[in-house]
Design an enzyme around this catalytic site. Structure first.
Site, PDB file in Angstrom:
ATOM      1  N   LYS A 267       0.846  -1.214   0.000  1.00 25.19           N
ATOM      2  CA  LYS A 267       0.000   0.000   0.000  1.00 25.19           C
ATOM      3  C   LYS A 267       0.869   1.247   0.000  1.00 25.19           C
ATOM      4  O   LYS A 267       0.626   2.201  -0.741  1.00 25.19           O
ATOM      5  CB  LYS A 267      -0.871   0.034   1.259  1.00 25.19           C
ATOM      6  CG  LYS A 267      -2.141  -0.743   1.174  1.00 25.19           C
ATOM      7  CD  LYS A 267      -2.856  -0.680   2.532  1.00 25.19           C
ATOM      8  CE  LYS A 267      -3.937  -1.739   2.594  1.00 25.19           C
ATOM      9  NZ  LYS A 267      -4.357  -2.076   3.947  1.00 25.19           N
TER      10      LYS A 267
ATOM     11  N   ASP B 251     -11.697   3.140   4.085  1.00 25.82           N
ATOM     12  CA  ASP B 251     -12.163   1.749   4.027  1.00 25.82           C
ATOM     13  C   ASP B 251     -13.692   1.673   3.923  1.00 25.82           C
ATOM     14  O   ASP B 251     -14.232   0.629   3.580  1.00 25.82           O
ATOM     15  CB  ASP B 251     -11.763   1.007   5.316  1.00 25.82           C
ATOM     16  CG  ASP B 251     -10.532   0.130   5.130  1.00 25.82           C
ATOM     17  OD1 ASP B 251     -10.333  -0.376   4.016  1.00 25.82           O
ATOM     18  OD2 ASP B 251      -9.788  -0.045   6.110  1.00 25.82           O
TER      19      ASP B 251
ATOM     20  N   GLN C  76      -5.410  -1.231   9.703  1.00 24.25           N
ATOM     21  CA  GLN C  76      -5.366  -2.589   9.156  1.00 24.25           C
ATOM     22  C   GLN C  76      -6.062  -3.579  10.099  1.00 24.25           C
ATOM     23  O   GLN C  76      -5.802  -3.590  11.304  1.00 24.25           O
ATOM     24  CB  GLN C  76      -3.899  -2.993   8.941  1.00 24.25           C
ATOM     25  CG  GLN C  76      -3.706  -4.332   8.263  1.00 24.25           C
ATOM     26  CD  GLN C  76      -4.118  -4.361   6.797  1.00 24.25           C
ATOM     27  OE1 GLN C  76      -4.180  -3.342   6.128  1.00 24.25           O
ATOM     28  NE2 GLN C  76      -4.414  -5.538   6.302  1.00 24.25           N
TER      29      GLN C  76
HETATM   30  N1  GUN Z   1      -7.443  -6.474   6.124  1.00 23.70           N
HETATM   31  C1  GUN Z   1      -7.652  -7.194   4.996  1.00 23.70           C
HETATM   32  N2  GUN Z   1      -8.273  -6.430   4.069  1.00 23.70           N
HETATM   33  C2  GUN Z   1      -8.439  -5.214   4.618  1.00 23.70           C
HETATM   34  C3  GUN Z   1      -9.005  -4.006   4.140  1.00 23.70           C
HETATM   35  O1  GUN Z   1      -9.493  -3.885   3.007  1.00 23.70           O
HETATM   36  N3  GUN Z   1      -8.985  -2.972   5.017  1.00 23.70           N
HETATM   37  C4  GUN Z   1      -8.482  -3.079   6.261  1.00 23.70           C
HETATM   38  N4  GUN Z   1      -8.522  -2.018   7.036  1.00 23.70           N
HETATM   39  N5  GUN Z   1      -7.949  -4.184   6.730  1.00 23.70           N
HETATM   40  C5  GUN Z   1      -7.932  -5.245   5.909  1.00 23.70           C
END
Ligand code: GUN
Length: 298
Positions: A52, A119, A96
């Site tokens: 990311k 998100d 996350q």
């Molecule tokens: N963990 C796995 N996929 C995601 C996501 O799309 N967002 C977040 N915040 N955590 C994750």
């Protein structure tokens, strides 16, 4: 019939290129900033967060990473989120998931400023999406929607079956398809005659997390199959102890019947980060009172 393969890797690269172009064009208004918060040392999450960060910088945005120890207290995490909420250089905040067990995930997510909740997990954004209002939309369903719109043009009147009812994918996916005027069914582990239910669908979105559960005999000829699953299974044919990634759909048999299908890997997966960047750009534009980036929102 042999299905068209929907190339999510190429699609995601195009989304990122469009985000980068827009970020450059808006440089006079400032630089979008994305903060990612990782608590603990889950190796899969660390890989994901690193990726990311790299892609955020590649599209010209500011990337901030906060790595906190596993035993971080809830109060310390909430304080960090509060600081990020009040930081004018940060337009998107992602915590996350999963969080270590002693932290209340709902409380943490709902402490993020909804305008920075890239998100789309904050309860306000969930409610806004459910009532068809402007919101931040979860990244994976947004990526699926972009690919579906690209393939079909209008989705109006199509029968869509979403398999899986998670808050992260299944439920928001169903809301987005409904907003685009599909007739939507959510199927799940308790659904009776699930194969027959899925066979009615012009669009199948599989997000259950069960390797190769959906087989070709479940698919209506010509349907579009979007496979959100990423499951690691043993692959003895590759050698002892080897594994491979598969989706929730049995690719070969589904591709025999479907009109179009996303592969695993290289389908939905790459779209998630691309849409996270698109959401960060959207949050930036909204914060500045600028028009939203075209083709990059729901
Ligand atoms: N963990 C796995 N996929 C995601 C996501 O799309 N967002 C977040 N915040 N955590 C994750």
């Amino acid at each position: 019939m042999t299905a068209t393969i929907i190339d999510g890797k190429a699609f995601a690269a195009d989304v990122r290129a469009r985000v980068a172009e827009k970020v450059a064009a808006l440089a006079g208004h400032g630089q979008p900033g994305l903060a990612v918060v990782l608590v603990g040392e889950d190796p899969a999450s660390e890989v994901y967060v690193k990726s990311k960060g790299k892609m955020t910088v590649e599209v010209g945005m500011k990337s901030v990473e906060h790595k906190l120890p596993t035993d971080t207290s809830e109060a310390d995490l909430l304080k960090l989120i509060d600081d990020l909420n009040n930081d004018d250089t940060i337009h998107g905040i992602l915590v996350q998931l999963p969080l270590p067990g002693h932290l209340n995930e709902d409380l943490v997510i709902n402490s993020i400023d909804p305008a920075k909740d890239v998100d789309g997990f904050h309860i306000s954004n969930v409610g806004l999406l459910g009532t068809g209002q402007k919101s931040m939309v979860p990244c994976t369903p947004l990526g699926c929607l972009m690919m579906l719109r690209d393939h079909h043009g209008s989705l109006s009147g199509l029968d869509a079956v979403v398999i899986g009812r998670s808050n992260i994918v299944g439920k928001p996916m169903a809301q987005l398809l409904l907003k685009d005027s599909c007739t939507v069914t959510i199927a799940h582990s308790r659904t009776k005659n699930i194969a027959e239910v899925v066979k009615r669908a012009d669009i199948v979105v599989a997000a259950v997390g069960r390797a190769e559960m959906v087989t070709g005999d479940w698919i209506k000829p010509g349907a579009t199959v979007i496979d959100v699953g990423i499951n690691r299974i043993d692959a003895p044919e590759k050698g002892e102890g080897k594994t491979r990634l598969v989706g929730d759909c049995h690719f070969d048999s589904c591709a025999e019947v479907a009109g179009a299908i996303t592969p695993v890997p290289g389908g939905v997966g790459p779209m998630t980060i691309a849409c996270l960047l698109a959401n960060t750009l959207t949050a930036f534009c909204r914060s500045k009172g600028l028009p939203e980036p075209e083709g990059l929102t729901a």
